[in-house]
Design an enzyme around this catalytic site. Structure first.
Site, short mmCIF file in Angstrom:
data_model
loop_
_atom_site.label_atom_id
_atom_site.label_comp_id
_atom_site.label_asym_id
_atom_site.label_seq_id
_atom_site.Cartn_x
_atom_site.Cartn_y
_atom_site.Cartn_z
N ASP A 1 0.81 -1.21 0.00
CA ASP A 1 0.00 0.00 0.00
C ASP A 1 0.85 1.26 0.00
OD1 ASP A 1 0.99 -0.37 2.56
OD2 ASP A 1 -0.95 -0.77 3.47
N HIS B 1 -6.81 -4.75 10.43
CA HIS B 1 -6.59 -4.52 8.98
C HIS B 1 -5.33 -5.25 8.50
CE1 HIS B 1 -4.14 -0.46 9.31
NE2 HIS B 1 -3.37 -1.51 9.53
N GLU C 1 -9.51 -1.90 5.70
CA GLU C 1 -10.04 -1.54 7.02
C GLU C 1 -11.33 -2.31 7.30
OE1 GLU C 1 -8.06 0.04 8.80
OE2 GLU C 1 -7.73 2.14 8.23
P1 PGA Z 1 2.54 -1.56 12.65
O1 PGA Z 1 1.32 -1.57 11.66
O2 PGA Z 1 3.48 -2.59 12.16
O3 PGA Z 1 3.09 -0.17 12.53
O4 PGA Z 1 1.98 -1.85 14.00
C1 PGA Z 1 0.80 -2.77 11.21
C2 PGA Z 1 -0.34 -2.45 10.27
O5 PGA Z 1 -1.00 -1.42 10.47
O6 PGA Z 1 -0.58 -3.23 9.35
#
Ligand code: PGA
Length: 240
Positions: A67, A138, A143
């Protein structure tokens, strides 16, 4: 789903890097799906160590990231291009033309999204998709919602995600409200999936992911439909 529990984040990161390096060594023209965020930073550090020791060669590897934020250019320190360049591209011998991230500055996002899935297909599909897990369940920026979109698409980020990601920006207001993400369909087409889960804030989402129930309100639960998912989780995130 196979689950491996680790004492701490460091042990999880080392295992993740070794897993990826072994995969690449089994097929030099490997197609790797990659995440950004806080969780994979230790894994990328370890991949660099292994690369420096001559344990892995990225010269024929292709990468596809999950993404990108909308509206941040490649030079923006919080763009996922910037992150990937800092944490992986500049540290190993991957060819720039073999790295792919959805373009958050595209003129036409419908075209960008279609082309992204097409490029993955033309590369032969993703051999291993590496994922992080959001505190809200997510994967990529898919989401929680009453419906999920299968192919790559533009998404509005939830307040929860904006809050969670504000730690990387000067303020919550600076976090982009939208992103372009591989869809759950794009993710589930990958031949193998490796998901990294670390920290107390992921505990509830992870427990749902590994339950027997599937809900679009926790997109990671859809991973239960995939035949080859490996969960790497540290003790802080694991409920058992
Ligand atoms: P993080 O995010 O590794 O910064 O906790 C994971 C995600 O949002 O997929």
């Amino acid at each position: 789903m196979k689950k491996f529990v680790f004492e701490n984040y460091n042990a999880l990161s080392v295992y993740a890097a070794q897993y990826i390096v072994n995969e690449i060594n089994s097929k030099p023209d490997y197609v790797l799906g990659l995440p950004t965020g806080g969780t994979p930073v230790g894994m990328y550090d370890e991949i660099e160590h292994m690369y420096k020791k001559g344990m892995v060669d990225f010269s024929d590897v292709k990468t596809f990231n999950l993404d990108e934020y909308l509206g941040l250019n490649k030079k923006h320190e919080q763009s996922y291009y910037y992150f990937m360049n800092k944490n992986l591209y500049s540290r190993v011998n991957v060819k720039p033309e073999n790295t792919h991230i959805p373009n958050g500055m595209a003129d036409d996002f419908a075209v960008e999204a279609l082309n992204y899935d097409k490029q993955i297909k033309e590369a032969g599909g993703i051999d291993l998709m590496v994922l992080g897990l959001g505190p809200n369940g997510h994967i990529g920026f898919n989401e929680p919602d009453s419906e999920l979109i299968a192919p790559t698409h533009v998404v509005s980020l939830t307040q929860e995600t904006i809050k969670a990601n504000a730690r990387f920006f000067s303020s919550e207001n600076d976090v982009p409200q939208k992103a372009i993400t591989m869809g759950v369909g794009s993710i589930l087409k990958s031949k193998k999936i490796l998901i990294l889960v670390s920290g107390e804030s992921k505990k509830e989402a992870a427990a749902q992911m590994m339950s027997n129930k599937i809900t679009t309100q926790n997109p990671s639960t859809l991973l239960q439909l995939h035949p080859d998912v490996t969960v790497l989780i540290d003790k802080a995130a694991d409920s058992e």
